[in-house]
Enzyme design. Structure first.
Site, mmCIF file in Angstrom:
data_model
loop_
_atom_site.group_PDB
_atom_site.id
_atom_site.type_symbol
_atom_site.label_atom_id
_atom_site.label_comp_id
_atom_site.label_asym_id
_atom_site.label_seq_id
_atom_site.Cartn_x
_atom_site.Cartn_y
_atom_site.Cartn_z
ATOM 1 N N GLY A 35 10.488 0.097 1.747
ATOM 2 C CA GLY A 35 9.472 0.482 0.781
ATOM 3 C C GLY A 35 9.222 -0.650 -0.197
ATOM 4 O O GLY A 35 9.413 -1.825 0.129
ATOM 5 N N CYS A 36 8.824 -0.310 -1.401
ATOM 6 C CA CYS A 36 8.547 -1.318 -2.425
ATOM 7 C C CYS A 36 9.779 -2.177 -2.686
ATOM 8 O O CYS A 36 10.862 -1.655 -2.929
ATOM 9 C CB CYS A 36 8.108 -0.627 -3.712
ATOM 10 N N TYR A 37 9.605 -3.490 -2.645
ATOM 11 C CA TYR A 37 10.778 -4.350 -2.804
ATOM 12 C C TYR A 37 11.375 -4.297 -4.201
ATOM 13 O O TYR A 37 12.541 -4.633 -4.395
ATOM 14 C CB TYR A 37 10.512 -5.795 -2.389
ATOM 15 N N CYS A 39 12.195 -1.637 -5.743
ATOM 16 C CA CYS A 39 13.234 -0.601 -5.677
ATOM 17 C C CYS A 39 14.491 -1.124 -4.998
ATOM 18 O O CYS A 39 15.607 -0.947 -5.501
ATOM 19 C CB CYS A 39 12.711 0.615 -4.912
#
Length: 204
Positions: A35-37, A39
């Site tokens: 997912g979003c890096y 995070c």
């Protein structure tokens, strides 16, 4: 619903003394996408044994991708983090256990509200040993039926890693008051800190 994933954190006996710098030969790296890096980066920066975490891009074909390119979802690139760790303090098994704890490996090309191929669940291996280790833990989770839905994490060879723009690095640490950080990243951090409380750089 997802079944409870009980994480058995390995006890690692040989720890470096405080302040001691690991030898270069003890360092290894693995690149993952969950997912979003922002995070994923925030979590691994707090794991004992991790020396550095760099947000970037992998999996596409065109050279020197930008955030704008990757955000279209058409570049083939995923948002990834390159994790460099000290093999005498942690290991690939623990790295993967953290990975499968803090993101959902059953949702195709999405994590929560982040949707697109750039948010796919993937492990980018640089050798056969990394690929085998990743496949082993995935097979074990499937056998144990950890999730009700199929695991969709892909295993992809790491051909090239591109570091993301500077403002993406250490994003959570530098922007904790931002709504995305509070609503999306903070819950992941709390889950990680609860399950891996004995493996945090700063004990809480």
């Amino acid at each position: 619903m997802k079944k409870l994933f009980l994480v058995c954190v390995l006890t690692i006996s040989s720890l470096f003394a405080k302040g001691q710098t690991p030898k270069q030969s003890n360092l290894e790296s693995i690149t993952v996408a969950g997912g979003c890096y922002w995070c994923v980066e925030a979590v691994y920066e707090n794991l004992i044994g991790v020396q550095s975490v760099i947000s970037g891009y992998a999996g596409g074909k065109n050279s020197n991708p930008t955030y704008e390119d990757v955000s279209t979802g058409r570049s083939g690139y995923a948002e990834v983090v390159k994790i460099t760790y000290d093999k005498n303090v942690t290991n690939l098994d623990e790295i993967f256990k953290v990975f499968f704890t803090v993101h959902d490996p059953t949702t195709l090309n999405r994590q929560g509200a982040d949707v697109g191929t750039q948010y796919r669940s993937a492990i980018f291996y640089k050798n056969e040993a990394q690929k085998k280790s990743a496949q082993t833990i995935i097979n074990a989770m499937k056998k144990a039926k950890i999730y009700d839905s199929p695991i969709v994490t892909t295993l992809e060879p790491l051909t090239k890693f591109y570091k993301a723009e500077d403002y993406h690095q250490n994003y959570y640490a530098n922007n904790k008051n931002q709504p995305y950080c509070q609503m999306v990243i903070q819950p992941k951090m709390e889950k990680f800190e609860k399950l891996f409380k004995n493996r945090l750089k700063k004990q809480k």
